[in-house]
Design an enzyme around this catalytic site. Structure first.
Site, PDB file in Angstrom:
ATOM      1  N   LYS A   1      -7.626   5.687   0.195  1.00  0.00           N
ATOM      2  CA  LYS A   1      -6.185   5.465   0.284  1.00  0.00           C
ATOM      3  C   LYS A   1      -5.858   4.232   1.121  1.00  0.00           C
ATOM      4  CE  LYS A   1      -3.481   7.448  -1.368  1.00  0.00           C
ATOM      5  NZ  LYS A   1      -2.944   7.205  -2.735  1.00  0.00           N
TER       6      LYS A   1
ATOM      7  N   ARG B   1     -10.974  12.984   0.001  1.00  0.00           N
ATOM      8  CA  ARG B   1     -11.940  12.096  -0.623  1.00  0.00           C
ATOM      9  C   ARG B   1     -12.603  11.192   0.422  1.00  0.00           C
ATOM     10  NH1 ARG B   1      -7.995   9.622  -5.102  1.00  0.00           N
ATOM     11  NH2 ARG B   1      -6.533   9.982  -3.369  1.00  0.00           N
TER      12      ARG B   1
ATOM     13  N   GLU C   1      -6.287  -0.864  -7.622  1.00  0.00           N
ATOM     14  CA  GLU C   1      -5.379  -0.604  -8.741  1.00  0.00           C
ATOM     15  C   GLU C   1      -4.996  -1.841  -9.535  1.00  0.00           C
ATOM     16  OE1 GLU C   1      -2.572  -1.286  -5.229  1.00  0.00           O
ATOM     17  OE2 GLU C   1      -4.502  -0.289  -5.567  1.00  0.00           O
TER      18      GLU C   1
ATOM     19  N   TYR D   1      -7.468   1.388  -2.495  1.00  0.00           N
ATOM     20  CA  TYR D   1      -6.150   1.431  -3.121  1.00  0.00           C
ATOM     21  C   TYR D   1      -5.116   0.962  -2.105  1.00  0.00           C
ATOM     22  CZ  TYR D   1      -7.962   4.283  -6.985  1.00  0.00           C
ATOM     23  OH  TYR D   1      -8.657   4.739  -8.077  1.00  0.00           O
TER      24      TYR D   1
ATOM     25  N   HIS E   1      -1.345  -0.095  -3.366  1.00  0.00           N
ATOM     26  CA  HIS E   1      -0.008   0.264  -3.865  1.00  0.00           C
ATOM     27  C   HIS E   1       1.071  -0.357  -2.982  1.00  0.00           C
ATOM     28  CE1 HIS E   1      -1.831   3.030  -6.733  1.00  0.00           C
ATOM     29  NE2 HIS E   1      -2.490   3.608  -5.749  1.00  0.00           N
TER      30      HIS E   1
ATOM     31  N   ASP F   1       2.831   7.125  -6.286  1.00  0.00           N
ATOM     32  CA  ASP F   1       2.150   6.098  -5.491  1.00  0.00           C
ATOM     33  C   ASP F   1       2.828   4.740  -5.629  1.00  0.00           C
ATOM     34  OD1 ASP F   1       0.156   7.305  -4.042  1.00  0.00           O
ATOM     35  OD2 ASP F   1      -1.333   7.190  -5.626  1.00  0.00           O
TER      36      ASP F   1
END
Length: 372
Positions: free
Chosen positions: A75, A15, A118, A94, A96, A270
């Protein structure tokens, strides 16, 4: 503002953080967009697509991190990227953080400001920047689970929809949110016998009203979960506590009671995974065996369908990215409490309670952080 988008370097991550359409919107708002050379290739976007949109192609990630005011990614930044972050820089991606103390430490040490996709919220109590990837991952889960069930891959050799005279696969989905709903829809569409478990009676009523003829639902007690897991050919873990580590719902001891060759797909990996035996894998080596149960725990499942995922994510993140660029992050967060909920790190301080609780780190209120 100078907005930089580097190439994703996490293994098998195809991505890209900005689509050409998002770049064009940012340029039209008066901002300068810097895209690393070939960053969009995995999603089917050429450098020419970006230059046509008004972006500048930059040769290396080092140049982008050194120049950009805001870094837009998909990511979480990898170790080499985290070393390039600086105190006056905004990171929008993101993160996480709850199951990742090393990343958390590095972000705090960098002094950057980090807003996590997120944990951004909306006025319906949803997670609008997580939802598109949850939809993709949920729809992928039965597909990859069906592949994992094939005998050549170590599975039970069970066909999802069965055939006349042979029962279909039994699929249990733990969690009836966005991931679980989409997983159940696809699994049922493949002909499987599907049951969704959840602890929200309102959510169970919704699933029954909308999908009552497609799949079953049941209240998730420890006993009911174990009974269904024992019977299952496939279990899909789809539990989310926003920003926090996923709860461990199936222990190693309970795993031994599952059918030999059964498949586990842990979409919550994740956030640390919701099975005790879960560990993150990659698209290049996606499955492993524990006590005869095949585990699929790829940490970036949507990366497998990078073009669909990138466009879906870009549609969701673009308005927030533009607000951050147009107003600056402080004013954008002051104006939008939902965007403020995305603030996880600022100037060496943690600003998201669930992460602090998971990692034992003191937390500063985000509303105070934006005033610093």
């Amino acid at each position: 503002m100078k907005i930089g988008c580097p190439t994703e370097i996490k293994p098998q991550e195809f991505r890209v953080g900005m689509t050409p359409d998002a770049a064009r919107e940012a340029v039209n708002h008066g901002h300068q967009v810097l895209i690393q050379k070939d960053a969009g290739m995995g999603s089917g976007f050429s450098d020419e697509d970006y230059t046509t949109a008004g972006a500048h192609i930059i040769a290396t990630a080092e140049e982008i991190f050194a120049t950009a005011d805001m870094i837009v990614k998909v990511k979480e930044p990898q170790a080499v990227e985290r070393k390039m972050l600086r105190p006056d820089q905004l990171l929008f991606t993101y993160l996480h953080l709850a199951p990742d103390p090393e990343q958390t430490h590095d972000l705090l040490e960098s002094g950057c400001t980090a807003i996590a996709y997120e944990t951004v919220t909306d006025d319906r109590g949803g997670l609008p920047l997580l939802a598109p990837m949850s939809e993709v991952a949920g729809r992928l889960a039965p597909q990859v689970g069906a592949w994992t069930l094939q005998k050549a891959n170590g599975g039970r050799g069970v066909l999802m929809g069965g055939v006349p005279g042979v029962a279909p696969a039994k699929v249990v989905v733990i969690g009836g949110g966005v991931v679980g709903t989409h997983a159940a829809k696809i699994a049922a569409g493949m002909g499987a016998d599907v049951t969704v478990l959840d602890r929200s009676l309102n959510r169970l009523k919704y699933l029954d009203d909308v999908f009552g003829r497609d799949f079953k639902n049941q209240y998730s007690t420890a006993g009911a979960t174990l009974d269904l897991v024992r019977q299952a050919d496939m279990v899909i873990g789809a539990v989310l506590i926003p920003g926090a580590a996923a709860p461990k719902l199936i222990s190693r001891a309970q795993l031994s009671e599952m059918k030999p060759g059964a498949a586990i797909v842990d979409v919550a990996i994740d956030q640390g995974g919701c099975f005790e035996t879960s560990k993150a894998t990659t698209h290049g080596d996606p499955i492993y065996n524990v006590d005869g149960v095949m585990h699929y725990c790829v940490a970036n499942m949507p990366g497998a369908v990078a073009r669909t995922s990138t466009i879906a994510l870009g549609n969701a993140t673009m308005p927030f990215m533009l607000a951050l660029a147009d107003k600056g992050w402080r004013q954008a967060c002051a104006d939008d409490a939902h965007l403020l909920n995305g603030l996880n790190v600022h100037a060496g301080q943690l600003t998201y309670y669930a992460v602090g609780k998971a990692l034992g780190i003191d937390v500063v209120s985000p509303s105070l952080a934006i005033k610093q």
